[in-house]
Design a protein around this motif. Structure first.
Motif, PDB file in Angstrom:
ATOM      1  N   ASN A  27      50.176  51.112  40.365  1.00 25.00           N
ATOM      2  CA  ASN A  27      50.956  51.959  41.269  1.00 25.00           C
ATOM      3  C   ASN A  27      50.740  53.445  40.999  1.00 25.00           C
ATOM      4  O   ASN A  27      50.761  54.251  41.912  1.00 25.00           O
ATOM      5  CB  ASN A  27      52.451  51.629  41.175  1.00 25.00           C
ATOM      6  CG  ASN A  27      52.808  50.412  41.992  1.00 25.00           C
ATOM      7  OD1 ASN A  27      52.085  50.033  42.893  1.00 25.00           O
ATOM      8  ND2 ASN A  27      53.924  49.788  41.659  1.00 25.00           N
ATOM      9  N   ARG A  30      47.741  54.454  42.866  1.00 23.03           N
ATOM     10  CA  ARG A  30      48.026  54.552  44.305  1.00 23.03           C
ATOM     11  C   ARG A  30      48.799  55.828  44.611  1.00 23.03           C
ATOM     12  O   ARG A  30      48.581  56.465  45.612  1.00 23.03           O
ATOM     13  CB  ARG A  30      48.834  53.345  44.769  1.00 23.03           C
ATOM     14  CG  ARG A  30      48.028  52.098  44.884  1.00 23.03           C
ATOM     15  CD  ARG A  30      48.859  50.986  45.456  1.00 23.03           C
ATOM     16  NE  ARG A  30      48.116  49.740  45.412  1.00 23.03           N
ATOM     17  CZ  ARG A  30      48.658  48.560  45.533  1.00 23.03           C
ATOM     18  NH1 ARG A  30      49.960  48.439  45.705  1.00 23.03           N
ATOM     19  NH2 ARG A  30      47.926  47.482  45.495  1.00 23.03           N
ATOM     20  N   ASP A  31      49.746  56.213  43.766  1.00 27.32           N
ATOM     21  CA  ASP A  31      50.531  57.427  43.965  1.00 27.32           C
ATOM     22  C   ASP A  31      49.629  58.658  43.966  1.00 27.32           C
ATOM     23  O   ASP A  31      49.867  59.596  44.715  1.00 27.32           O
ATOM     24  CB  ASP A  31      51.612  57.558  42.904  1.00 27.32           C
ATOM     25  CG  ASP A  31      52.758  56.563  43.116  1.00 27.32           C
ATOM     26  OD1 ASP A  31      53.539  56.386  42.178  1.00 27.32           O
ATOM     27  OD2 ASP A  31      52.863  55.991  44.216  1.00 27.32           O
ATOM     28  N   SER A  33      46.511  58.783  44.971  1.00 31.76           N
ATOM     29  CA  SER A  33      45.793  58.838  46.246  1.00 31.76           C
ATOM     30  C   SER A  33      46.752  59.255  47.364  1.00 31.76           C
ATOM     31  O   SER A  33      46.367  59.997  48.268  1.00 31.76           O
ATOM     32  CB  SER A  33      45.132  57.498  46.556  1.00 31.76           C
ATOM     33  OG  SER A  33      46.112  56.492  46.747  1.00 31.76           O
ATOM     34  N   LEU A  34      47.992  58.810  47.294  1.00 33.91           N
ATOM     35  CA  LEU A  34      48.993  59.223  48.276  1.00 33.91           C
ATOM     36  C   LEU A  34      49.272  60.717  48.137  1.00 33.91           C
ATOM     37  O   LEU A  34      49.369  61.435  49.129  1.00 33.91           O
ATOM     38  CB  LEU A  34      50.280  58.416  48.098  1.00 33.91           C
ATOM     39  CG  LEU A  34      51.437  58.757  49.029  1.00 33.91           C
ATOM     40  CD1 LEU A  34      51.038  58.500  50.477  1.00 33.91           C
ATOM     41  CD2 LEU A  34      52.667  57.961  48.658  1.00 33.91           C
ATOM     42  N   GLU A  35      49.361  61.170  46.898  1.00 37.51           N
ATOM     43  CA  GLU A  35      49.595  62.594  46.648  1.00 37.51           C
ATOM     44  C   GLU A  35      48.439  63.437  47.186  1.00 37.51           C
ATOM     45  O   GLU A  35      48.652  64.486  47.798  1.00 37.51           O
ATOM     46  CB  GLU A  35      49.771  62.820  45.144  1.00 37.51           C
ATOM     47  CG  GLU A  35      50.122  64.230  44.770  1.00 37.51           C
ATOM     48  CD  GLU A  35      50.301  64.394  43.269  1.00 37.51           C
ATOM     49  OE1 GLU A  35      50.050  65.513  42.792  1.00 37.51           O
ATOM     50  OE2 GLU A  35      50.661  63.431  42.584  1.00 37.51           O
ATOM     51  N   ALA A  37      46.427  62.613  49.655  1.00 41.75           N
ATOM     52  CA  ALA A  37      46.487  62.569  51.118  1.00 41.75           C
ATOM     53  C   ALA A  37      47.558  63.535  51.633  1.00 41.75           C
ATOM     54  O   ALA A  37      47.346  64.247  52.623  1.00 41.75           O
ATOM     55  CB  ALA A  37      46.777  61.155  51.601  1.00 41.75           C
ATOM     56  N   LEU A  38      48.704  63.579  50.965  1.00 39.71           N
ATOM     57  CA  LEU A  38      49.773  64.498  51.368  1.00 39.71           C
ATOM     58  C   LEU A  38      49.347  65.952  51.180  1.00 39.71           C
ATOM     59  O   LEU A  38      49.661  66.801  52.012  1.00 39.71           O
ATOM     60  CB  LEU A  38      51.054  64.202  50.590  1.00 39.71           C
ATOM     61  CG  LEU A  38      51.765  62.896  50.948  1.00 39.71           C
ATOM     62  CD1 LEU A  38      52.944  62.656  50.013  1.00 39.71           C
ATOM     63  CD2 LEU A  38      52.215  62.898  52.391  1.00 39.71           C
TER      64      LEU A  38
END
Length: 180
Positions: A27, A30-31, A33-35, A37-38
């Motif tokens: 996780n 994944r965070d 990659s999310l960060e 993207a944001l």
């Protein structure tokens, strides 16, 4: 006590601990990659905002230039124009009296009276009156007058003062109640 009874909960706990650790690691990746993207979305929004601010500045400059043109003082018009009643009457198809403010489309008898009370009694004086001053005169007279738009009145008065009757008539035909 029985050894398998103690061993089973210990093994289950150990397996759950290892799985929890592995899921936590997964996780956290994944965070990231999310960060990322944001952050990319935020950068795109900032660039878009910068572009829009530049466009707003450009439009404000265009508006300021247009307002400057509309508020042009017509005092530079030479004062030696002679009124030709016959020519004006022929073009408009009715008798035209010198400095009759009602020749300006959008000005009727009551508005002409307001201008006379404000000291604006000639085409030259009206041509030198700013849109803001004209609107202030109308606003001071109440709601029935405040709805009028004096945006073209100074230019129409200047054309009348200069004796450009055909040009004035053609422009008035294109206007809608004195508005462009």
């Amino acid at each position: 006590m029985n050894l398998p009874c103690i061993l089973i909960p210990i093994l289950v706990g150990l397996i759950c601990g290892i799985l929890g650790y592995l899921l936590g690691k997964l996780n956290s990746k994944r965070d990231n990659s999310l960060e990322e993207a944001l952050k990319a979305d935020l950068d795109a929004c900032k660039a878009n905002t910068k572009s829009l601010n530049a466009k707003i500045s450009s439009l404000e400059a265009d508006l300021a230039a247009k307002i400057k043109i509309e508020n042009t003082n017509f005092a530079s018009i030479p004062p030696a124009f002679l009124f030709n009643s016959t020519l004006a009457s022929n073009i408009f198809g009715r008798k035209i009296v010198e400095n009759d403010l009602k020749i300006v489309e959008g000005i009727g008898p009551k508005i002409e009276e307001l201008y006379h009370m404000a000291g604006i009694k000639s085409w030259l004086a009206l041509s030198e009156t700013s849109i803001h001053k004209s609107q202030a005169i109308l606003d001071a007279a109440g709601e029935n007058f405040a709805i009028h738009n004096p945006g073209t009145w100074a230019k129409q008065a200047a054309l009348a003062y200069e004796g450009k009757w055909q040009e004035l008539k053609d422009w008035q035909d294109a206007l809608d109640g004195g508005k462009e």
